[in-house]
Design an enzyme around this catalytic site. Structure first.
Site, PDB file in Angstrom:
ATOM      1  N   GLY A 111       0.844  -1.190   0.000  1.00 27.97           N
ATOM      2  CA  GLY A 111       0.000   0.000   0.000  1.00 27.97           C
ATOM      3  C   GLY A 111       0.879   1.240   0.000  1.00 27.97           C
ATOM      4  N   SER A 112       0.363   2.315   0.530  1.00 27.14           N
ATOM      5  CA  SER A 112       1.084   3.585   0.473  1.00 27.14           C
ATOM      6  C   SER A 112       2.232   3.611   1.481  1.00 27.14           C
ATOM      7  CB  SER A 112       0.114   4.725   0.762  1.00 27.14           C
ATOM      8  OG  SER A 112      -0.425   4.555   2.061  1.00 27.14           O
ATOM      9  N   THR A 113       3.182   4.474   1.214  1.00 26.11           N
ATOM     10  CA  THR A 113       4.325   4.617   2.114  1.00 26.11           C
ATOM     11  C   THR A 113       3.878   5.092   3.495  1.00 26.11           C
ATOM     12  OG1 THR A 113       5.839   4.971   0.288  1.00 26.11           O
ATOM     13  CG2 THR A 113       6.502   5.888   2.408  1.00 26.11           C
TER      14      THR A 113
ATOM     15  N   GLU B  65       5.677  -3.101   1.338  1.00 20.05           N
ATOM     16  CA  GLU B  65       5.910  -2.850  -0.098  1.00 20.05           C
ATOM     17  C   GLU B  65       5.046  -1.671  -0.441  1.00 20.05           C
ATOM     18  OE1 GLU B  65       6.023  -6.307  -2.647  1.00 20.05           O
ATOM     19  OE2 GLU B  65       5.966  -7.437  -0.810  1.00 20.05           O
TER      20      GLU B  65
ATOM     21  N   CYS C 101       1.902   0.473  -8.503  1.00 15.23           N
ATOM     22  CA  CYS C 101       2.973   1.013  -7.647  1.00 15.23           C
ATOM     23  C   CYS C 101       4.244   1.251  -8.440  1.00 15.23           C
ATOM     24  CB  CYS C 101       3.239   0.065  -6.496  1.00 15.23           C
ATOM     25  SG  CYS C 101       3.548  -1.596  -7.073  1.00 15.23           S
TER      26      CYS C 101
HETATM   27  P1  NAD Z   1      -3.320   2.507   1.364  1.00 17.67           P
HETATM   28  O1  NAD Z   1      -1.995   2.497   2.007  1.00 17.67           O
HETATM   29  O2  NAD Z   1      -4.225   3.644   1.604  1.00 17.67           O
HETATM   30  O3  NAD Z   1      -4.142   1.203   1.742  1.00 17.67           O
HETATM   31  C1  NAD Z   1      -3.585  -0.070   1.640  1.00 17.67           C
HETATM   32  C2  NAD Z   1      -4.228  -0.961   2.671  1.00 17.67           C
HETATM   33  O4  NAD Z   1      -3.916  -0.458   3.979  1.00 17.67           O
HETATM   34  C3  NAD Z   1      -5.754  -1.021   2.584  1.00 17.67           C
HETATM   35  O5  NAD Z   1      -6.170  -2.341   2.875  1.00 17.67           O
HETATM   36  C4  NAD Z   1      -6.190  -0.065   3.687  1.00 17.67           C
HETATM   37  O6  NAD Z   1      -7.454  -0.378   4.232  1.00 17.67           O
HETATM   38  C5  NAD Z   1      -5.099  -0.263   4.726  1.00 17.67           C
HETATM   39  N1  NAD Z   1      -4.917   0.900   5.607  1.00 17.67           N
HETATM   40  C6  NAD Z   1      -5.120   2.204   5.310  1.00 17.67           C
HETATM   41  N2  NAD Z   1      -4.864   2.974   6.376  1.00 17.67           N
HETATM   42  C7  NAD Z   1      -4.497   2.149   7.384  1.00 17.67           C
HETATM   43  C8  NAD Z   1      -4.113   2.342   8.731  1.00 17.67           C
HETATM   44  N3  NAD Z   1      -4.039   3.558   9.266  1.00 17.67           N
HETATM   45  N4  NAD Z   1      -3.791   1.252   9.471  1.00 17.67           N
HETATM   46  C9  NAD Z   1      -3.852   0.015   8.945  1.00 17.67           C
HETATM   47  N5  NAD Z   1      -4.226  -0.235   7.678  1.00 17.67           N
HETATM   48  C10 NAD Z   1      -4.527   0.821   6.892  1.00 17.67           C
HETATM   49  O7  NAD Z   1      -2.994   2.305  -0.185  1.00 17.67           O
HETATM   50  P2  NAD Z   1      -4.009   2.251  -1.373  1.00 17.67           P
HETATM   51  O8  NAD Z   1      -4.452   3.653  -1.654  1.00 17.67           O
HETATM   52  O9  NAD Z   1      -5.027   1.207  -1.146  1.00 17.67           O
HETATM   53  O10 NAD Z   1      -3.058   1.719  -2.540  1.00 17.67           O
HETATM   54  C11 NAD Z   1      -2.236   2.559  -3.245  1.00 17.67           C
HETATM   55  C12 NAD Z   1      -0.819   2.489  -2.727  1.00 17.67           C
HETATM   56  O11 NAD Z   1      -0.344   1.148  -2.748  1.00 17.67           O
HETATM   57  C13 NAD Z   1       0.115   3.272  -3.592  1.00 17.67           C
HETATM   58  O12 NAD Z   1       0.965   4.051  -2.797  1.00 17.67           O
HETATM   59  C14 NAD Z   1       0.915   2.196  -4.311  1.00 17.67           C
HETATM   60  O13 NAD Z   1       2.168   2.612  -4.734  1.00 17.67           O
HETATM   61  C15 NAD Z   1       0.971   1.125  -3.298  1.00 17.67           C
HETATM   62  N6  NAD Z   1       1.265  -0.181  -3.911  1.00 17.67           N
HETATM   63  C16 NAD Z   1       2.503  -0.728  -3.727  1.00 17.67           C
HETATM   64  C17 NAD Z   1       2.830  -1.945  -4.303  1.00 17.67           C
HETATM   65  C18 NAD Z   1       4.186  -2.568  -4.092  1.00 17.67           C
HETATM   66  O14 NAD Z   1       4.313  -3.769  -4.291  1.00 17.67           O
HETATM   67  N7  NAD Z   1       5.183  -1.825  -3.701  1.00 17.67           N
HETATM   68  C19 NAD Z   1       1.874  -2.625  -5.066  1.00 17.67           C
HETATM   69  C20 NAD Z   1       0.607  -2.042  -5.234  1.00 17.67           C
HETATM   70  C21 NAD Z   1       0.321  -0.811  -4.634  1.00 17.67           C
END
Ligand code: NAD
Length: 497
Positions: A243-245, A266, A301
Site C-alpha cells: 500500500g502507500s508509504t 511494499e 505502484c
Molecule cells: P493505502 O496504504 O491507503 O491502503 C492499503 C491498505 O492499507 C488497505 O487495505 C487499507 O485499508 C489499509 N490501511 C489504510 N490505512 C491504514 C491504517 N491507518 N492502518 C492500517 N491499515 C490501513 O494504499 P491504497 O491507496 O489502497 O493503494 C495505493 C498504494 O499502494 C500506492 O501508494 C501504491 O504505490 C501502493 N502499492 C505498492 C505496491 C508494491 O508492491 N510496492 C503494489 C501495489 C500498490
C-alpha cells in the site's frame, strides 16, 4: 477469452456476491453487525453491502488462525499435501476466471479484459508456482564437529496478517497468501475497503480446494479499524503489507507498539523510465512508455510515471506518446475493446485531478488533463502527458497513482542517473538503449528493486518484486518471498561417539 461486451454484461448481471467475512471456514457477519458499501466506480452504483470487520472480528480470525496453526492441520501437513491443495486452488481459480475477473473489474474499475488475461491467470499461476516449489526446498545441516548434528531449518512463523491495496485486488491477495500458505502459515487477510469481493471468493475457493478451516481468513473492513487491529494484534507473527508509504510506516509503528511482529512493507513508487537517443526502436519504446503509465489507469505502484527523454529525441518521442495517449480514451470496463478503465473511486479521482490542476500551472500539457464521464457517470480520467516538467515539480516527485505522465528532458548519462535516483522512492526503473554497456552501467547505478531494460515492469513468479528506500523493503514473488514467512530454526543434537 472470447466474450463480447454483451456476454460480459450478462455474466455481470448474473453474479452472486460473497459479502460476509470469512473466519474459521465460514462466512460470518461482523460482530457489530455493521456493513459498508462497495461501489462500482464506472457507474457510481452500489454493488453490495459488505461485513465491516473491526478489532473484535480480527481477534476472532486471529484466534481461529492460531488454533489451526497449533493443531498442525495445515502447518504440519506434509509439503506434498499442501502442494496438492494449492494446485487444486490454482485449478479452481482458472475454472472461475470469468467470475473473478468480473469481481475485480466491477469493484475497482479495471478493464475486464485485463483482469481476465493478466490478474486472474496471474493469481492461478502464483498459487501453482508456490505449490510446486514447496516440496522441493531442502534445509541445511551446519558444519559442526563430531558428536554434534545441527539442523538449520526454515519453519512457518504462525499467523501471518496481510493488508493489501485495491489496484490488483486478487493478485495482491495472492502474492501474500500463496507464499505464506505454501510455507505452512495461517493467514488473516484484510483486503482494501474499495475491493473486497475477489478476496472473499478466493477464501471460499481455498476451502473448496481443501485448505482447512481457520487457515485462510478474510476480514473486510477499513484501514483504521480492521487494518490497524491486525497491525497491533499481539498474536500476529508477521504483517505483510502492500500500500502507500504513509501506511507502511504506520505498520512499523504498530509493530513497535505491540509484539515486535515482523513487518514487510511494499509501498509506493515514482518509477523513472529513461529513453536514450541510441534506442533504435522508438515506436516500441513509446508503446511501452504508454503502457507503463496508462495500464490499470496508472494505479500501479511501479508505474513508469517519470519519463526522462534525451533532449535530441524529445520532440519526436513526445509526438509518439501523444498519439498513443489520444488513442486510449477511457471506456466501459466491461467492453473488451476498453484499454483504460475507471479510477478506483471518487476520492482518488479528485486527488488525481487536483494534481493535474497544479501541474497545468507549472508544466506544459501535451495530452489529456480532463476528467471524463461515460453516459454522464463514473470516475474516469483521460490519459495525461505533461512535457517540460522540472525535476522537482510535485508532478515529477509525488506519486499520483493515476494515468498521468511527467516528461523531463536530459542531456547526459551522468545527469539522468542522478535525476532518476533523486527520489524518496526506489521501486523500479526502465532503461531504453541499444548500447549494452550503457544499459548495464546505468542499471548498476539505479537505486531500485527492479530495472527493466528495453521493456517496462518486468515481473515474474521467478524474480523478486519489491523496492529500496521509501518503496519499502519487502519482497514478493520468487523463492525469496518465502523468507518473509518463515523463521530460521536451529535444532542441535548431541550424540554419543
Ligand atoms: P493505502 O496504504 O491507503 O491502503 C492499503 C491498505 O492499507 C488497505 O487495505 C487499507 O485499508 C489499509 N490501511 C489504510 N490505512 C491504514 C491504517 N491507518 N492502518 C492500517 N491499515 C490501513 O494504499 P491504497 O491507496 O489502497 O493503494 C495505493 C498504494 O499502494 C500506492 O501508494 C501504491 O504505490 C501502493 N502499492 C505498492 C505496491 C508494491 O508492491 N510496492 C503494489 C501495489 C500498490
Amino acid at each position: 477469452m472470447d466474450l463480447s461486451f454483451a456476454d460480459w454484461q450478462e455474466a455481470a448481471a448474473a453474479l452472486c456476491f460473497r459479502t460476509k467475512a470469512y473466519i474459521d471456514g465460514q462466512f460470518t457477519d461482523a460482530a457489530s453487525g455493521k456493513t459498508f458499501a462497495t461501489i462500482n466506480p464506472a457507474t457510481g452504483e452500489e454493488i453490495a453491502q459488505i461485513a465491516e470487520c473491526d478489532a473484535a472480528d480480527v481477534d476472532r480470525a486471529v484466534k481461529a488462525a492460531r488454533a489451526a496453526f497449533e493443531d498442525g492441520r495445515w502447518s504440519r501437513m506434509d509439503p506434498g499435501g499442501r502442494r496438492a491443495v494449492l494446485l487444486k486452488l490454482a485449478e479452481l481459480i482458472r475454472e472461475n476466471l470469468v467470475e473473478l475477473a468480473l469481481l475485480d473489474s466491477l469493484d475497482m474499475g479495471k478493464p475486464v479484459t485485463d483482469a481476465a488475461t493478466v490478474d486472474v491467470p496471474g493469481s492461478a499461476h502464483f498459487f501453482q508456482w508456490y505449490a510446486e516449489a514447496i516440496d522441493k526446498l531442502y534445509d541445511e545441516v551446519a558444519p559442526t564437529g563430531k558428536g554434534d548434528l545441527a539442523l538449520v531449518r526454515r519453519v512457518p512463523l504462525g499467523v501471518v496478517g496481510a493488508v493489501v491495496p485495491w489496484n490488483f485486488p486478487l493478485d495482491m491477495a495472492t502474492w501474500k497468501s500463496a507464499a505464506a500458505l505454501a510455507a505452512g502459515n495461517s493467514v488473516v487477510l484484510k483486503p482494501a475497503e474499495q475491493s473486497p469481493l475477489s478476496a472473499l471468493r478466493l477464501a471460499e475457493l481455498a476451502s473448496e480446494a481443501g485448505v482447512p478451516p481457520g487457515v485462510f481468513n478474510v476480514v473486510p473492513g477499513f484501514g483504521t479499524t480492521a487494518g490497524k487491529a491486525l497491525g497491533l494484534h499481539m498474536d500476529v507473527d508477521c504483517l505483510a503489507f502492500t500500500g502507500s508509504t504513509a501506511v507502511g510506516k504506520k505498520f512499523m509503528e504498530y509493530s513497535g507498539q505491540s509484539n515486535l511482529k515482523a513487518v514487510w512493507p511494499e509501498t509506493g513508487g515514482k518509477s523513472p523510465n529513461i529513453v536514450f537517443a541510441d534506442c533504435e526502436d522508438l515506436e516500441t519504446a513509446a508503446d511501452m512508455a504508454a503502457f507503463g503509465i496508462f495500464f490499470n489507469g496508472g494505479q500501479v505502484c511501479s508505474a513508469n510515471s517519470r519519463l526522462y527523454v534525451e533532449r535530441s529525441i524529445q520532440d519526436e518521442f513526445l509526438a509518439l506518446l501523444k498519439a498513443r495517449a489520444e488513442a486510449m480514451a477511457p471506456g466501459n470496463p466491461l467492453d473488451p475493446a476498453t484499454r483504460l478503465g475507471a479510477i478506483v473511486d471518487e476520492k482518488q479521482t479528485q486527488s488525481i485531478m487536483a494534481r493535474i490542476a497544479a501541474a497545468r500551472e507549472s508544466a506544459r500539457l501535451v495530452s489529456g488533463g480532463e476528467r471524463v464521464t461515460l453516459a454522464g457517470k463514473g470516475c474516469f480520467v483521460a490519459p495525461t502527458v505533461f512535457g517540460d516538467v522540472a525535476q522537482h515539480d510535485p508532478i515529477a516527485t509525488e506519486e499520483v497513482f493515476g494515468p498521468v505522465l511527467a516528461v523531463i528532458p536530459f542531456d547526459t548519462e551522468e545527469e539522468v542517473i542522478a535525476m532518476a535516483n533523486d527520489s524518496i522512492y526506489g521501486l523500479a526503473a526502465s532503461v531504453w538503449t541499444d548500447n549494452l554497456s550503457r544499459a548495464m552501467r546505468v542499471s548498476d547505478r539505479l537505486h531500485v528493486g527492479t530495472v527493466s531494460v528495453n521493456t517496462v515492469d518486468a515481473l515474474s513468479a521467478q524474480t523478486p518484486f519489491g523496492g529500496m528506500k521509501q518503496s519499502g523493503f519487502g519482497r514478493d514473488l520468487s523463492l525469496h518471498s518465502l523468507d518473509k514467512y518463515t523463521a530460521l530454526k536451529t535444532t542441535w543434537i548431541k550424540y554419543k561417539l
